[in-house]
Design an enzyme around this catalytic site. Structure first.
Site, PDB file in Angstrom:
ATOM      1  N   SER A 152       3.689  -1.943  10.353  1.00  0.00           N
ATOM      2  CA  SER A 152       5.143  -2.023  10.536  1.00  0.00           C
ATOM      3  C   SER A 152       5.703  -3.406  10.223  1.00  0.00           C
ATOM      4  O   SER A 152       6.664  -3.835  10.856  1.00  0.00           O
ATOM      5  CB  SER A 152       5.538  -1.566  11.945  1.00  0.00           C
ATOM      6  OG  SER A 152       5.158  -0.221  12.141  1.00  0.00           O
ATOM      7  N   ASN A 180       0.874  -1.176   0.000  1.00  0.00           N
ATOM      8  CA  ASN A 180       0.000   0.000   0.000  1.00  0.00           C
ATOM      9  C   ASN A 180       0.908   1.223   0.000  1.00  0.00           C
ATOM     10  O   ASN A 180       1.480   1.572   1.029  1.00  0.00           O
ATOM     11  CB  ASN A 180      -0.888  -0.026   1.249  1.00  0.00           C
ATOM     12  CG  ASN A 180      -1.736   1.226   1.375  1.00  0.00           C
ATOM     13  OD1 ASN A 180      -1.806   2.044   0.461  1.00  0.00           O
ATOM     14  ND2 ASN A 180      -2.383   1.388   2.528  1.00  0.00           N
ATOM     15  N   HIS A 216      -9.475   1.140   5.196  1.00  0.00           N
ATOM     16  CA  HIS A 216      -8.190   1.407   5.846  1.00  0.00           C
ATOM     17  C   HIS A 216      -8.417   2.388   6.995  1.00  0.00           C
ATOM     18  O   HIS A 216      -9.221   3.324   6.889  1.00  0.00           O
ATOM     19  CB  HIS A 216      -7.190   1.980   4.831  1.00  0.00           C
ATOM     20  CG  HIS A 216      -5.787   1.945   5.364  1.00  0.00           C
ATOM     21  ND1 HIS A 216      -5.337   2.861   6.272  1.00  0.00           N
ATOM     22  CD2 HIS A 216      -4.783   1.066   5.161  1.00  0.00           C
ATOM     23  CE1 HIS A 216      -4.074   2.558   6.595  1.00  0.00           C
ATOM     24  NE2 HIS A 216      -3.714   1.472   5.933  1.00  0.00           N
ATOM     25  N   GLY A 263       2.769   2.533  10.800  1.00  0.00           N
ATOM     26  CA  GLY A 263       3.709   3.640  10.614  1.00  0.00           C
ATOM     27  C   GLY A 263       4.431   4.047  11.879  1.00  0.00           C
ATOM     28  O   GLY A 263       5.080   5.092  11.918  1.00  0.00           O
ATOM     29  N   LYS A 307       0.188   4.239  -0.234  1.00  0.00           N
ATOM     30  CA  LYS A 307      -0.436   5.433   0.350  1.00  0.00           C
ATOM     31  C   LYS A 307      -0.180   6.634  -0.573  1.00  0.00           C
ATOM     32  O   LYS A 307      -0.186   6.451  -1.796  1.00  0.00           O
ATOM     33  CB  LYS A 307       0.049   5.650   1.791  1.00  0.00           C
ATOM     34  CG  LYS A 307      -0.125   4.364   2.632  1.00  0.00           C
ATOM     35  CD  LYS A 307       0.040   4.545   4.094  1.00  0.00           C
ATOM     36  CE  LYS A 307      -0.146   3.207   4.803  1.00  0.00           C
ATOM     37  NZ  LYS A 307      -0.056   3.278   6.241  1.00  0.00           N
ATOM     38  N   GLU A 359      -6.769   4.804   8.006  1.00  0.00           N
ATOM     39  CA  GLU A 359      -6.531   6.214   7.686  1.00  0.00           C
ATOM     40  C   GLU A 359      -7.762   6.835   7.030  1.00  0.00           C
ATOM     41  O   GLU A 359      -8.053   8.017   7.228  1.00  0.00           O
ATOM     42  CB  GLU A 359      -5.278   6.343   6.793  1.00  0.00           C
ATOM     43  CG  GLU A 359      -4.015   6.084   7.619  1.00  0.00           C
ATOM     44  CD  GLU A 359      -2.855   5.488   6.856  1.00  0.00           C
ATOM     45  OE1 GLU A 359      -2.844   5.530   5.616  1.00  0.00           O
ATOM     46  OE2 GLU A 359      -1.939   4.948   7.518  1.00  0.00           O
ATOM     47  N   GLU A 380      -5.141  -4.693  10.669  1.00  0.00           N
ATOM     48  CA  GLU A 380      -4.106  -3.677  10.862  1.00  0.00           C
ATOM     49  C   GLU A 380      -4.357  -2.944  12.179  1.00  0.00           C
ATOM     50  O   GLU A 380      -5.179  -2.012  12.223  1.00  0.00           O
ATOM     51  CB  GLU A 380      -4.129  -2.668   9.708  1.00  0.00           C
ATOM     52  CG  GLU A 380      -3.853  -3.290   8.353  1.00  0.00           C
ATOM     53  CD  GLU A 380      -3.305  -2.258   7.366  1.00  0.00           C
ATOM     54  OE1 GLU A 380      -2.340  -2.587   6.680  1.00  0.00           O
ATOM     55  OE2 GLU A 380      -3.833  -1.137   7.306  1.00  0.00           O
TER      56      GLU A 380
END
Ligand code: 13P
Length: 256
Positions: free
Chosen positions: A218, A9, A99, A178, A11, A101, A172
Site C-alpha cells: 500500500s 508490480n 512474492h 492491497g 500483478k 502471493e 512486504e
C-alpha cells in the site's frame, strides 16, 4: 551510494495496450533519473515483448523491464511455466521472486525460491527477492524471526559479490498488501534496519550498507516520500499505485 529503486508490480492487471501506454506516459513524464536511481516495470508475461519495445522507444536511462516470476529449470516438461532464457529473450533484466502471493497461492517454499535465486544469478539477472510476514506473525511479535528464516533459507547462501551486484530485497508485510493499510514509517524502518543488521552479521557491515531494501505494501503517492525518508528504506515495490501514471509518477518523484 546504494541504488534507490521504484519498481511497479502490475500483478495480473492491464491489457497489453494499457501496459504500453502506461510505460509511454511514465517515461515521457518522469524526471531524469540520477545515476543511483532506477525504475523497473514488472509486467505480466504476455506484455513483455511490447513493453520492451516501449522502453526501447522511450530510451530513458535506468529504466528496466521486470518479470513477476520464473521457473528455475532451463527448459523441459513444465506446463505453464516460463524459463529465465525465455524472459531474457523478451528483454527482461529483473525478476521478482518470493512474492507473498506466490508463496501463499502457489505454495512456493524457501527451498524452491533458493533454486530460483541460483538460476537467476547464474543467468546474470537482477533479483528482487521478496520477504514479509502475515498478520498473525506480526501480532505475535515474531516477525523478525519469520523474515530472517525466509532470507537465510533462500538467499543468504549466495556470495557477497552476487548479493551486491544482482540482488535487491523487498520487504512486504502481507497485512499491508492491497489492503490500504501501510506499515508505519517506524514499523518499516525497524524491519529494514533488522534486515540490514542481519546482512551485516552474515556478510559484514560494508556489504550490508550496499544492499538496496525496498518497502512494499500500500505504498502510494501520499505516503511514499515519508516511507522513503527512512534511513534503511531505499525505494518501493508498488502494486495498485503502479497501474496509473498519475499515481506511479509521484512515487518515482519521491525517490529524489
Ligand atoms: P499494493 O501496493 O497494491 O499493496 O501491493 C504491494 C505489492 O504486493 C507489490 O509487490
Amino acid at each position: 551510494m546504494r541504488k534507490k529503486i521504484v519498481a511497479g508490480n502490475w500483478k495480473m492487471n492491464l491489457s497489453i495496450q494499457e501496459g504500453a501506454n502506461l510505460i509511454d506516459t511514465v517515461c515521457a513524464q518522469m524526471p531524469t533519473l540520477k545515476e543511483h536511481q532506477q525504475v523497473v516495470f514488472c509486467a505480466p508475461y504476455t506484455h513483455l515483448h511490447n513493453a520492451h519495445l516501449s522502453l526501447q522507444k522511450a530510451s530513458k536511462n535506468n529504466t528496466f523491464l521486470g518479470a513477476q516470476n520464473c521457473n528455475p529449470n532451463a527448459s523441459g516438461a513444465y506446463t505453464g511455466e516460463i524459463s529465465i532464457g525465455m524472459l531474457k529473450e523478451c528483454g527482461v533484466s529483473n525478476v521478482i521472486i518470493g512474492h507473498s502471493e506466490r508463496r501463499q497461492y502457489f505454495n512456493e517454499s524457501n527451498e524452491f525460491l533458493k533454486q530460483k535465486t541460483d538460476a537467476l544469478l547464474a543467468q546474470n539477472m537482477q533479483v528482487i527477492f521478496c520477504c514479509g510476514e502475515p498478520l498473525e506473525i506480526r501480532e505475535a511479535g515474531t516477525q523478525n524471526d519469520y523474515v530472517a528464516k525466509q532470507l537465510q533459507e533462500s538467499l543468504f547462501h549466495v556470495t557477497a559479490d552476487q548479493l551486491q551486484q544482482q540482488v535487491v530485497i523487498a520487504y512486504e508485510p502481507i497485512w499491508a498488501i492491497g489492503t490500504g493499510v501501510t506499515a508505519s514509517t517506524q514499523q518499516a524502518q525497524d524491519m529494514h534496519f533488522f534486515i540490514r543488521s542481519l546482512l551485516a552479521s552474515t556478510y559484514g557491515a560494508e556489504v550490508a550498507a550496499n544492499i538496496t531494501i525496498l518497502y512494499g505494501g500500500s505504498c502510494n503517492a501520499s505516503n511514499a516520500a515519508e516511507l522513503f525518508s527512512c534511513t534503511d528504506v531505499d525505494g518501493g515495490l508498488i502494486g495498485g499505485a503502479a497501474l496509473k501514471p498519475e499515481t506511479f509518477l509521484p512515487i518515482i518523484e519521491a525517490m529524489a
